[in-house]
Design an enzyme around this catalytic site. Sequence first.
Site, PDB file in Angstrom:
ATOM      1  N   SER A  43      16.056  15.638   1.578  1.00 27.79           N
ATOM      2  CA  SER A  43      14.814  16.823   1.960  1.00 27.79           C
ATOM      3  C   SER A  43      14.312  18.388   1.810  1.00 27.79           C
ATOM      4  O   SER A  43      15.817  18.845   1.125  1.00 27.79           O
ATOM      5  CB  SER A  43      13.107  16.446   3.324  1.00 27.79           C
ATOM      6  OG  SER A  43      12.675  16.477   3.422  1.00 27.79           O
TER       7      SER A  43
ATOM      8  N   HIS B  94      12.215  14.534  -1.506  1.00 24.14           N
ATOM      9  CA  HIS B  94      10.881  14.547  -1.027  1.00 24.14           C
ATOM     10  C   HIS B  94      10.717  16.287  -1.843  1.00 24.14           C
ATOM     11  O   HIS B  94      11.368  16.893  -2.115  1.00 24.14           O
ATOM     12  CB  HIS B  94      10.392  14.871   0.653  1.00 24.14           C
ATOM     13  CG  HIS B  94      10.543  13.518   1.403  1.00 24.14           C
ATOM     14  ND1 HIS B  94      11.142  13.976   2.496  1.00 24.14           N
ATOM     15  CD2 HIS B  94      10.859  13.067   1.477  1.00 24.14           C
ATOM     16  CE1 HIS B  94      11.417  13.159   3.263  1.00 24.14           C
ATOM     17  NE2 HIS B  94      10.957  12.695   1.798  1.00 24.14           N
TER      18      HIS B  94
ATOM     19  N   ASP C 285      12.640  10.921   8.308  1.00 22.49           N
ATOM     20  CA  ASP C 285      12.541   9.773   6.873  1.00 22.49           C
ATOM     21  C   ASP C 285      14.302   9.554   7.017  1.00 22.49           C
ATOM     22  O   ASP C 285      15.057  10.444   7.060  1.00 22.49           O
ATOM     23  CB  ASP C 285      11.837  10.316   5.698  1.00 22.49           C
ATOM     24  CG  ASP C 285      11.867   9.352   4.510  1.00 22.49           C
ATOM     25  OD1 ASP C 285      11.680   8.149   5.223  1.00 22.49           O
ATOM     26  OD2 ASP C 285      11.502   9.226   3.510  1.00 22.49           O
TER      27      ASP C 285
END
Lengths: 194, 270
Positions: free
Chosen positions: A18, A45, A138
Site C-alpha cells: 500500500s 492499493h 490489509d
Amino acid sequence: MEENDIKKTFKAVVIGGSAGSLSVLFEMLPNLRTNLSVAIIIVLHRKNSGDSSLSSLLSTKTLIPTKEVEDKDPLIPGNIYLAPADYHLLIEKKRSFSLDSSEKINFSRPSIDVTFESAADVFGPKLVAILLSGANDDGTEGLIAVKRAGGFVVAQKPESAQMPYMPQHAIAKVDIDLVLDVEEISNFINSLVK
Amino acid sequence: MTIEDEEIDLLLNDVLEIYGYDFNSYSRASLKRRIIRLCALDKFPSFAELRYRIRTEEDYLKRFVEEITVNVTEMFRDPSFFKVLRTDILPILGTKPFIRIWHAGCSTGEEVFSMAIMLQEADLLKKSLLYATDLNPSVLEKVRKGIFPLTQMKQYSENYIAAGGTKDFSTYYTANYGQAKLNQELSDKIIISTHNLVSDGSFNEFDLILCRNVLIYFDKDLQERALKLFDDSLGTLGFLALGSKETLKFSTIQSRFRQLDKEKIWKKMI
Ligand SMILES: C[S@@+](CC[C@H](N)C(=O)[O-])C[C@H]1O[C@@H](n2cnc3c(N)ncnc32)[C@H](O)[C@@H]1O
C-alpha cells in the site's frame, strides 16, 4: 532457510503493498533476474483510476514481461502480473486469473487479503507471499491463509518501510518466516531461480 | 471457515436440481469466496448447515442467489466509456429508424438509466427501446422503481459530467426523504425481464448490447456461450460493449468483430 528446497518448490510469488510500496518496487524490479521460474503477482492499493499507466511505469524498471491483468488471462511463470485498479484479483485452479468487482475489503479494491487467500488456495505450499509498506492492515489475513496452506511468508522490515504499520501489523499477528529489507527481498526472489 | 471444492460441487448440484439455477460454470475462485462470505454473514456453524438450509427453504435460495452474485454498479460507471458511447456510437445509432438496446446483467439499473439520459439528450429516446435483463428478480425490482439513494447522486453527477454531460444532473431526479426518484420519462422506454445467460436464448435483434462486469464471473466456456448468444442477437454492424477488463480475445466470435480504438466496444462486421 534451506535455499535448495525453496528453489525446487515455489510456483508463484504474491506481493502486496500500500502507501510507500511503489518506491520499493521501483528499487526491487531492476535487481530481479529475468529468468525467473515463478510468476510474480503484484497487488497494490492505488487511487481508483481507469488508466493503466502503473503497469507501463513498472515495466520500464525490468525486462521481465509485465502486464496488468485482464479477465481470464493465463498465469504463466516468468511473468509479472499487476492487479488492475478497482477489481479484486483472484486465481483459478486452472492457473488463470479472475477479476471481481464486489465490495471493498479493508476499504480496498483490489484487496491484498483477497488475492493472498485465493493464491494460497491454488498454490498451497508452493507460494511465497510478501507484504510491503502500508498504512492499513490489509494483507495480514491473507498471510495467515498462506501460512495455513503451508506457504512461505515474508514481511518488509518495518524500519525500511515508508509506512511501517502494515508489515508491523502482520509481524505481530502472523508467524512470519522472514523479515527482510528491500535489497534482501530482491535477493530472496532471485534465489528462487531454478 | 474452509470449504472443500467437492462441497461446492455438491451445493451447486443441489441448486441446479432443485431450483434450476446453474452456477457450475461460474469463475470458481470468486464463487467460492462469495459462499464463504455468505456462511460468515449468516453465521452457519458448518457448510452442511448452509447446504441443508438451501435444500429445504426456497426463500433462502433467493437470498443465496442475491448474495453470491455481485450487484455492485453505478451510473456512468467508467465515464470515459460512456463518453465514447455518446460521441461515437449514438450518432451512428441515430441514423436508424428505431434503436434497440440490450443491457444483459443490468443489476439495479444504473447503467440503463445512464443510457436513457444520454439518449434523451441526443433526442433519440423516443425511438429507442432499452431491454434491461438480469437473472436476479430482486435487482430488477429496483430497476422498476427507479429510486436510488440520494447520497450517491453527487458521485453520479461527477461521473455524468466526466462522461460529457453538460446539464444540471439534478434535473433528472426528484429528491425525497433521502431518495432520488429518476424522472418517469426515462423509465418509459425500459423493458424489464429476467433472463439467464446460462440457460436462456436470444429473444430479439439489437443494435447495441451491453454486458459489462458480468462475464468476469463466468468461466471461459460460459463466457463463450454468452458471447455466441450476443453474436446471434446483434444485427450486422451492431455494437457489443463489455466491462473495462473483459475481452473477446479468448472467443471464437472475435474474428467477426472489430474493436474500436478506445474502450471495450466491438462492431460486428458480418
Ligand atoms: C456487477 S453487476 C453489473 C452491472 C452493470 N452491468 C455494471 O457494469 O455496472 C453483475 C450482474 O450480473 C448478473 N448476473 C450474474 N449471472 C447472470 C446470468 N447468468 N444471467 C444474467 N445475469 C447475471 C448479476 O445478477 C448482477 O446483477
